[in-house]
Motif scaffolding. Structure first.
Motif, PDB file in Angstrom:
ATOM      1  N   ILE A   1      -0.629   3.899   6.070  1.00  0.00           N
ATOM      2  CA  ILE A   1      -1.459   3.321   7.122  1.00  0.00           C
ATOM      3  C   ILE A   1      -2.443   2.411   6.395  1.00  0.00           C
ATOM      4  N   GLY A   2      -2.251   1.115   6.550  1.00  0.00           N
ATOM      5  CA  GLY A   2      -2.963   0.127   5.730  1.00  0.00           C
ATOM      6  C   GLY A   2      -1.990  -0.423   4.713  1.00  0.00           C
ATOM      7  N   GLY A   3      -1.852  -1.753   4.700  1.00  0.00           N
ATOM      8  CA  GLY A   3      -0.859  -2.361   3.807  1.00  0.00           C
ATOM      9  C   GLY A   3      -1.469  -3.448   2.932  1.00  0.00           C
ATOM     10  N   GLY A   4      -2.712  -3.246   2.512  1.00  0.00           N
ATOM     11  CA  GLY A   4      -3.425  -4.262   1.719  1.00  0.00           C
ATOM     12  C   GLY A   4      -3.079  -4.217   0.230  1.00  0.00           C
ATOM     13  N   ASN A   5      -4.040  -4.666  -0.578  1.00  0.00           N
ATOM     14  CA  ASN A   5      -3.795  -4.816  -2.019  1.00  0.00           C
ATOM     15  C   ASN A   5      -3.328  -3.532  -2.681  1.00  0.00           C
ATOM     16  N   MET A   6      -4.048  -2.435  -2.390  1.00  0.00           N
ATOM     17  CA  MET A   6      -3.740  -1.190  -3.108  1.00  0.00           C
ATOM     18  C   MET A   6      -2.415  -0.610  -2.651  1.00  0.00           C
ATOM     19  N   ALA A   7      -2.174  -0.632  -1.325  1.00  0.00           N
ATOM     20  CA  ALA A   7      -0.889  -0.132  -0.817  1.00  0.00           C
ATOM     21  C   ALA A   7       0.246  -0.931  -1.457  1.00  0.00           C
TER      22      ALA A   7
ATOM     23  N   VAL B   1       5.269   1.110   6.865  1.00  0.00           N
ATOM     24  CA  VAL B   1       3.873   0.684   6.678  1.00  0.00           C
ATOM     25  C   VAL B   1       3.290   0.124   7.965  1.00  0.00           C
ATOM     26  N   SER B   2       2.053   0.509   8.274  1.00  0.00           N
ATOM     27  CA  SER B   2       1.393  -0.055   9.464  1.00  0.00           C
ATOM     28  C   SER B   2       0.058  -0.705   9.103  1.00  0.00           C
ATOM     29  N   ALA B   3      -0.303  -1.698   9.896  1.00  0.00           N
ATOM     30  CA  ALA B   3      -1.615  -2.355   9.798  1.00  0.00           C
ATOM     31  C   ALA B   3      -1.834  -3.072  11.120  1.00  0.00           C
ATOM     32  N   PRO B   4      -3.093  -3.362  11.477  1.00  0.00           N
ATOM     33  CA  PRO B   4      -3.332  -4.005  12.777  1.00  0.00           C
ATOM     34  C   PRO B   4      -2.779  -5.428  12.863  1.00  0.00           C
ATOM     35  N   SER B   5      -2.838  -6.186  11.777  1.00  0.00           N
ATOM     36  CA  SER B   5      -2.339  -7.566  11.846  1.00  0.00           C
ATOM     37  C   SER B   5      -1.097  -7.702  10.965  1.00  0.00           C
ATOM     38  N   ASP B   6      -0.452  -8.867  11.046  1.00  0.00           N
ATOM     39  CA  ASP B   6       0.747  -9.089  10.233  1.00  0.00           C
ATOM     40  C   ASP B   6       0.426  -9.768   8.899  1.00  0.00           C
ATOM     41  N   ARG B   7      -0.882 -10.013   8.678  1.00  0.00           N
ATOM     42  CA  ARG B   7      -1.350 -10.699   7.458  1.00  0.00           C
ATOM     43  C   ARG B   7      -0.699 -10.114   6.194  1.00  0.00           C
ATOM     44  N   ASN B   8      -0.834  -8.827   5.993  1.00  0.00           N
ATOM     45  CA  ASN B   8      -0.227  -8.173   4.822  1.00  0.00           C
ATOM     46  C   ASN B   8       1.196  -7.694   5.108  1.00  0.00           C
TER      47      ASN B   8
ATOM     48  N   TYR C   1     -14.404   2.775   5.721  1.00  0.00           N
ATOM     49  CA  TYR C   1     -15.085   2.786   7.015  1.00  0.00           C
ATOM     50  C   TYR C   1     -14.119   2.809   8.199  1.00  0.00           C
ATOM     51  N   HIS C   2     -12.816   2.679   7.974  1.00  0.00           N
ATOM     52  CA  HIS C   2     -11.838   2.797   9.060  1.00  0.00           C
ATOM     53  C   HIS C   2     -11.239   4.203   9.156  1.00  0.00           C
ATOM     54  N   MET C   3     -11.514   5.036   8.146  1.00  0.00           N
ATOM     55  CA  MET C   3     -10.782   6.306   8.039  1.00  0.00           C
ATOM     56  C   MET C   3     -11.001   7.235   9.238  1.00  0.00           C
TER      57      MET C   3
ATOM     58  N   ALA D   1     -11.830   6.635  12.373  1.00  0.00           N
ATOM     59  CA  ALA D   1     -11.142   6.148  13.580  1.00  0.00           C
ATOM     60  C   ALA D   1      -9.625   6.313  13.438  1.00  0.00           C
ATOM     61  N   VAL D   2      -9.102   6.027  12.252  1.00  0.00           N
ATOM     62  CA  VAL D   2      -7.652   6.159  12.042  1.00  0.00           C
ATOM     63  C   VAL D   2      -7.227   7.625  12.185  1.00  0.00           C
ATOM     64  N   MET D   3      -8.029   8.532  11.647  1.00  0.00           N
ATOM     65  CA  MET D   3      -7.661   9.957  11.759  1.00  0.00           C
ATOM     66  C   MET D   3      -7.672  10.412  13.212  1.00  0.00           C
TER      67      MET D   3
ATOM     68  N   VAL E   1      -6.149  10.833  -3.764  1.00  0.00           N
ATOM     69  CA  VAL E   1      -5.749  10.166  -5.015  1.00  0.00           C
ATOM     70  C   VAL E   1      -6.626   8.940  -5.216  1.00  0.00           C
ATOM     71  N   MET E   2      -7.057   8.707  -6.427  1.00  0.00           N
ATOM     72  CA  MET E   2      -7.809   7.491  -6.739  1.00  0.00           C
ATOM     73  C   MET E   2      -6.925   6.607  -7.632  1.00  0.00           C
ATOM     74  N   PRO E   3      -6.145   5.715  -7.001  1.00  0.00           N
ATOM     75  CA  PRO E   3      -5.201   4.890  -7.774  1.00  0.00           C
ATOM     76  C   PRO E   3      -5.888   3.653  -8.361  1.00  0.00           C
ATOM     77  N   SER E   4      -5.101   2.816  -9.027  1.00  0.00           N
ATOM     78  CA  SER E   4      -5.665   1.583  -9.595  1.00  0.00           C
ATOM     79  C   SER E   4      -4.581   0.507  -9.578  1.00  0.00           C
ATOM     80  N   LEU E   5      -5.008  -0.757  -9.555  1.00  0.00           N
ATOM     81  CA  LEU E   5      -4.034  -1.848  -9.411  1.00  0.00           C
ATOM     82  C   LEU E   5      -2.942  -1.843 -10.496  1.00  0.00           C
ATOM     83  N   PRO E   6      -3.262  -1.469 -11.781  1.00  0.00           N
ATOM     84  CA  PRO E   6      -2.180  -1.446 -12.785  1.00  0.00           C
ATOM     85  C   PRO E   6      -1.094  -0.404 -12.515  1.00  0.00           C
TER      86      PRO E   6
HETATM   87  N1  LIG Z   1      -8.236  -2.347  -4.476  1.00  0.00           N
HETATM   88  C1  LIG Z   1      -8.442  -1.413  -5.398  1.00  0.00           C
HETATM   89  O1  LIG Z   1      -8.484  -1.664  -6.609  1.00  0.00           O
HETATM   90  C2  LIG Z   1      -8.607   0.033  -4.969  1.00  0.00           C
HETATM   91  C3  LIG Z   1      -8.627   1.042  -5.932  1.00  0.00           C
HETATM   92  C4  LIG Z   1      -8.733   2.387  -5.522  1.00  0.00           C
HETATM   93  C5  LIG Z   1      -8.831   2.675  -4.174  1.00  0.00           C
HETATM   94  N2  LIG Z   1      -8.851   1.670  -3.262  1.00  0.00           N
HETATM   95  C6  LIG Z   1      -8.958   2.032  -1.852  1.00  0.00           C
HETATM   96  O2  LIG Z   1      -7.775   1.602  -1.193  1.00  0.00           O
HETATM   97  C7  LIG Z   1      -8.071   1.318   0.173  1.00  0.00           C
HETATM   98  C8  LIG Z   1      -7.487  -0.035   0.508  1.00  0.00           C
HETATM   99  O3  LIG Z   1      -8.105  -1.006  -0.304  1.00  0.00           O
HETATM  100  P1  LIG Z   1      -7.465  -2.452  -0.455  1.00  0.00           P
HETATM  101  O4  LIG Z   1      -8.107  -3.091  -1.616  1.00  0.00           O
HETATM  102  O5  LIG Z   1      -5.980  -2.328  -0.392  1.00  0.00           O
HETATM  103  O6  LIG Z   1      -8.012  -3.135   0.915  1.00  0.00           O
HETATM  104  P2  LIG Z   1      -7.373  -4.322   1.748  1.00  0.00           P
HETATM  105  O7  LIG Z   1      -6.547  -5.200   0.868  1.00  0.00           O
HETATM  106  O8  LIG Z   1      -8.474  -4.921   2.540  1.00  0.00           O
HETATM  107  O9  LIG Z   1      -6.354  -3.578   2.767  1.00  0.00           O
HETATM  108  C9  LIG Z   1      -6.807  -2.791   3.829  1.00  0.00           C
HETATM  109  C10 LIG Z   1      -5.625  -2.567   4.749  1.00  0.00           C
HETATM  110  O10 LIG Z   1      -6.060  -1.715   5.820  1.00  0.00           O
HETATM  111  C11 LIG Z   1      -5.597  -2.278   7.034  1.00  0.00           C
HETATM  112  N3  LIG Z   1      -6.372  -1.786   8.155  1.00  0.00           N
HETATM  113  C12 LIG Z   1      -7.585  -2.166   8.636  1.00  0.00           C
HETATM  114  N4  LIG Z   1      -7.901  -1.458   9.730  1.00  0.00           N
HETATM  115  C13 LIG Z   1      -6.867  -0.618   9.971  1.00  0.00           C
HETATM  116  C14 LIG Z   1      -6.561   0.327  10.978  1.00  0.00           C
HETATM  117  N5  LIG Z   1      -7.401   0.588  11.978  1.00  0.00           N
HETATM  118  N6  LIG Z   1      -5.389   0.967  10.923  1.00  0.00           N
HETATM  119  C15 LIG Z   1      -4.496   0.717   9.927  1.00  0.00           C
HETATM  120  N7  LIG Z   1      -4.725  -0.152   8.926  1.00  0.00           N
HETATM  121  C16 LIG Z   1      -5.894  -0.825   8.973  1.00  0.00           C
HETATM  122  C17 LIG Z   1      -5.717  -3.779   6.822  1.00  0.00           C
HETATM  123  O11 LIG Z   1      -4.965  -4.433   7.817  1.00  0.00           O
HETATM  124  P3  LIG Z   1      -4.659  -6.016   7.819  1.00  0.00           P
HETATM  125  O12 LIG Z   1      -3.517  -6.174   6.858  1.00  0.00           O
HETATM  126  O13 LIG Z   1      -4.265  -6.272   9.245  1.00  0.00           O
HETATM  127  O14 LIG Z   1      -5.903  -6.699   7.390  1.00  0.00           O
HETATM  128  C18 LIG Z   1      -5.121  -3.868   5.420  1.00  0.00           C
HETATM  129  O15 LIG Z   1      -3.708  -3.843   5.467  1.00  0.00           O
HETATM  130  C19 LIG Z   1      -9.591   1.356   0.331  1.00  0.00           C
HETATM  131  O16 LIG Z   1      -9.963   2.536   0.984  1.00  0.00           O
HETATM  132  C20 LIG Z   1     -10.099   1.336  -1.095  1.00  0.00           C
HETATM  133  O17 LIG Z   1     -11.301   2.074  -1.227  1.00  0.00           O
HETATM  134  C21 LIG Z   1      -8.712   0.359  -3.616  1.00  0.00           C
END
Ligand SMILES: NC(=O)c1ccc[n+]([C@@H]2O[C@H](COP(=O)([O-])OP(=O)(O)OC[C@H]3O[C@@H](n4cnc5c(N)ncnc54)[C@H](OP(=O)(O)O)[C@@H]3O)[C@@H](O)[C@H]2O)c1
Length: 276
Positions: free
Chosen positions: A16-22, A42-49, A81-83, A85-87, A124-129
């Motif tokens: 749930i969430g398909g951004g950088n870390m996913a 994978v789910s997310a509100p928009s198709d951006r990711n 900050y979305h967690m 509401a998502v839960m 889990v606390m992952p990292s980009l590498p």
């Molecule tokens: N980046 C890092 O290095 C890192 C490292 C450790 C942990 N984290 C954790 O990983 C999590 C994600 O970080 P990120 O960097 O991947 O952020 P991100 O790139 O902004 O991705 C956030 C994702 O959450 C989606 N989202 C927003 N509201 C939602 C909802 N209501 N239901 C489902 N999905 C929703 C976004 O959707 P859209 O695609 O539509 O915008 C996006 O796909 C964060 O909690 C962060 O603390 C990140």
């Protein structure tokens, strides 16, 4: 860096969430052959990711509940900050004892135990590498999570780098070693390249070689288990070039600067999570 083992093809991993870390985790798991594209959802509100994820051959949706229902392992990968509401949204869609893996910074296991009381939570606390199988992904389990759940999380993340249990109050330190240190190491790599350019190496070659100096040292330490101080001693010959560089580093306080950077980052992370 550790050997990967493909998971059973019946395992379905939802995000749930398909951004950088996913995306980093998914790419790492595909690269290491732990899972096939058809084992992700994978789910997310928009198709951006989601559009980028679809290009990997992975099924995507805008419906979080559908992902919750169809996953054996459910990652919560949206912003902290979305967690809540998502839960609330998926509470009726998860199964009893479903394994849920939140990856958000600064959100305690307790929050997820309250939000999804029937689930087994492993934070889990992952990292980009992790994307290139050289990341840190430490974890802390909830009381209800079992040893089998831990095995599943480790089977996913061990092929992507270092994955071990750690006390929850130390996750914000490991997060900085995995995440913020990427920026600090990049600065060091860039500075080494600049130094090499200053001494006459062409820029392209300097930029190409500098990352190897960190990678090679890191691999030596990880794979041989030799202490970093021992490596420093081994390559420092009496009256030689290396000790001259070590002297400059000590005069300029490089060790203290790195320790200060770590302290500053962890204290800031603790301040942010207290104000949430
Ligand atoms: N980046 C890092 O290095 C890192 C490292 C450790 C942990 N984290 C954790 O990983 C999590 C994600 O970080 P990120 O960097 O991947 O952020 P991100 O790139 O902004 O991705 C956030 C994702 O959450 C989606 N989202 C927003 N509201 C939602 C909802 N209501 N239901 C489902 N999905 C929703 C976004 O959707 P859209 O695609 O539509 O915008 C996006 O796909 C964060 O909690 C962060 O603390 C990140």
């Amino acid at each position: 860096m550790s050997k990967s083992q493909a998971m059973s093809p019946s395992v379905m991993v939802g995000f749930i969430g398909g951004g950088n870390m996913a995306q980093s985790i998914i790419k790492g798991l595909l690269r290491e052959d732990v899972l096939k594209p058809e084992q992700f959802y994978v789910s997310a509100p928009s198709d951006r990711n989601l559009n980028k994820i679809k290009e990997l051959g992975i099924k995507v949706t805008n419906n979080n509940r559908d992902v919750a229902t169809k996953s054996n392992v459910l990652f919560l990968a949206c912003k902290p900050y979305h967690m809540v509401a998502v839960m609330e949204e998926i509470r009726e869609s998860v199964e009893d004892e479903q394994l849920v893996v939140p990856i958000s910074v600064g959100t305690k296991v307790e929050l997820f135990e309250q939000g999804l009381p029937s689930c087994h939570i492993i934070r889990v606390m992952p990292s980009l590498p992790n994307e290139v199988a050289a990341g840190i992904a430490m974890h802390t389990k909830s009381i209800r999570a079992t040893a089998k759940d831990v095995d599943i999380v480790e089977a996913l993340f061990k092929p992507l780098g270092c994955c071990e249990p750690v006390q929850e109050n130390l996750l914000d330190v490991t997060a900085q070693l995995g995440g913020a240190a990427c920026a600090w190491n990049s600065i060091i790599i860039e500075a080494l390249a600049d130094g090499a350019v200053k001494m006459g190496l062409p820029r392209v070659l300097a930029n190409k070689l500098a990352p190897y100096s960190l990678l090679g040292t890191a691999k030596l330490i990880i794979e041989t288990g030799v202490h970093p101080a021992q490596i420093k001693d081994n390559v420092t010959s009496p009256g030689g070039t290396t000790i001259c560089g070590v002297h400059v580093m000590e005069q300029r306080g490089v060790r203290g600067a790195m320790m200060d950077a770590m302290e500053g980052a962890v204290l800031k992370a603790r301040e942010i999570s207290k104000n949430k």
